[in-house]
Design a protein around this motif. Structure first.
Motif, mmCIF file in Angstrom:
data_model
loop_
_atom_site.group_PDB
_atom_site.id
_atom_site.type_symbol
_atom_site.label_atom_id
_atom_site.label_comp_id
_atom_site.label_asym_id
_atom_site.label_seq_id
_atom_site.Cartn_x
_atom_site.Cartn_y
_atom_site.Cartn_z
ATOM 1 N N PRO A 1 0.825 -1.208 0.000
ATOM 2 C CA PRO A 1 0.000 0.000 0.000
ATOM 3 C C PRO A 1 0.856 1.254 0.000
ATOM 4 C CG PRO A 1 0.061 -0.970 2.188
ATOM 5 C CD PRO A 1 0.797 -1.923 1.290
ATOM 6 N N PHE A 2 0.366 2.310 -0.630
ATOM 7 C CA PHE A 2 1.037 3.600 -0.566
ATOM 8 C C PHE A 2 1.031 4.102 0.878
ATOM 9 C CE2 PHE A 2 0.689 4.141 -5.188
ATOM 10 C CZ PHE A 2 1.853 4.841 -5.446
ATOM 11 N N GLY A 3 2.021 4.934 1.202
ATOM 12 C CA GLY A 3 2.080 5.536 2.527
ATOM 13 C C GLY A 3 2.980 4.823 3.503
ATOM 14 N N GLY A 4 3.377 3.589 3.157
ATOM 15 C CA GLY A 4 4.321 2.864 3.989
ATOM 16 C C GLY A 4 3.827 2.630 5.405
ATOM 17 N N ASN A 5 4.752 2.690 6.352
ATOM 18 C CA ASN A 5 4.438 2.388 7.754
ATOM 19 C C ASN A 5 3.485 3.395 8.386
ATOM 20 O OD1 ASN A 5 6.054 0.104 7.739
ATOM 21 N ND2 ASN A 5 7.868 1.204 8.468
ATOM 22 N N VAL A 6 3.464 4.627 7.880
ATOM 23 C CA VAL A 6 2.574 5.635 8.452
ATOM 24 C C VAL A 6 1.127 5.184 8.341
ATOM 25 C CG1 VAL A 6 1.776 8.020 8.269
ATOM 26 C CG2 VAL A 6 4.181 7.490 7.902
ATOM 27 N N ILE A 7 0.795 4.569 7.223
ATOM 28 C CA ILE A 7 -0.557 4.048 7.022
ATOM 29 C C ILE A 7 -0.712 2.677 7.674
ATOM 30 C CG2 ILE A 7 -2.169 3.154 5.296
ATOM 31 C CD1 ILE A 7 -2.280 6.032 5.123
#
Length: 286
Positions: free
Chosen positions: A216-222
């Protein structure tokens, strides 16, 4: 549903107010104060250990035309009465006609269903953030809020366009982190099911198995704020046939379920591709 106090600039679908709650075939179960909202699909419910969990963020991600918005519409249709939904539609994909189509196929009253959905369509990331803030304030300030489902479809759409390049990653991540934690706090304190959708990107890892699964886009932040993560991916050459893969769950290990997108939502098919690639499920009644 009374309309939230939101900016008037974004397009809003305001349904007529009604004292009647809508009929729904959605099911839910209680576990330690939390509920499991049915997705309207047995395979997806099984994948999520009983359905969409309230008090948590569930992320569905995948490429275009993998059923993400279709799922969001389905969830609104099968949401048990008298619950209500807030739908933050960043990509402009919400259609009242889709709600009507799914509800009619299930024998439900689509006009009452629409009256229980508040749809907001932000035109940029600032409006998206404003809508999340307003939804947070409205639900948090009410002692008897009927909002049980909050959808952001999709979370990353505006951020990807407005923060291009590696030089913008830090600023983008900071903003996303603030609002993901706001959604997480709302889910936990008010026992709301939060669903976000997201686009997918290629996996840079060298492990052969992991490299086959898009990220998913956004990596660990998401991902760190999402309690459940499911990847939706088209299977072979049949756009309506998808694999739903459980990527993250506190209750289950990696698993997958095949689905077929139909007018009423999804149908469960055990193994819809034969060895020679023939679409075995092509003749299923929808």
């Amino acid at each position: 549903m009374s309309s939230p106090d939101v900016d008037s600039s974004p397009k809003q679908h305001k349904a007529s107010h009604s004292n009647n709650v809508f009929k729904s075939d959605g099911k839910f179960t209680h576990q330690q104060g939390k509920e499991r909202l049915s997705t309207g699909s047995k395979n997806l419910d099984d994948l999520l250990s009983g359905g969409l969990e309230t008090g948590a963020i569930t992320q569905f991600y995948g490429a275009s035309n993998t059923g993400k918005t279709h799922l969001c519409n389905l969830l609104c249709v099968v949401l048990p009465s008298p619950y209500q939904a807030i739908y933050i539609d960043t990509e402009g994909g919400f259609r009242e006609e889709k709600i009507e189509s799914i509800a009619t196929a299930r024998g439900l009253d689509w006009t009452n269903i629409l009256s229980n959905i508040q749809v907001l369509q932000p035109k940029d990331s600032k409006q998206q953030e404003s809508h999340i803030e307003n939804a947070y304030s409205i639900v948090k300030s009410s002692s008897n809020s009927k909002v049980k489902l909050l959808i952001v479809d999709s979370m990353m759409f505006h951020y990807i366009a407005e923060y291009p390049g590696r030089s913008s990653l830090s600023k983008r991540a900071h903003s996303i982190n603030i609002y993901m934690h706001m959604l997480h706090n709302l889910a936990q304190t008010k026992n709301v099911a939060v669903l976000i959708t997201n686009q997918s990107t290629s996996n840079p890892r060298h492990d052969e198995f992991e490299a086959r699964i898009p990220q998913p886009f956004g990596g660990n932040v998401i991902s760190n704020t999402s309690t459940y993560i499911v990847n939706l991916e088209c299977r072979c050459y049949f756009a309506s046939n998808i694999d739903a893969r459980l990527i993250k769950s506190p209750l289950s290990s990696f698993n997958s379920r095949p689905l077929k997108i139909v007018e009423s939502g999804f149908v469960e098919v055990p193994n819809y591709l034969s060895e020679n690639g023939e679409d075995v499920a092509g003749g299923l009644d929808e």
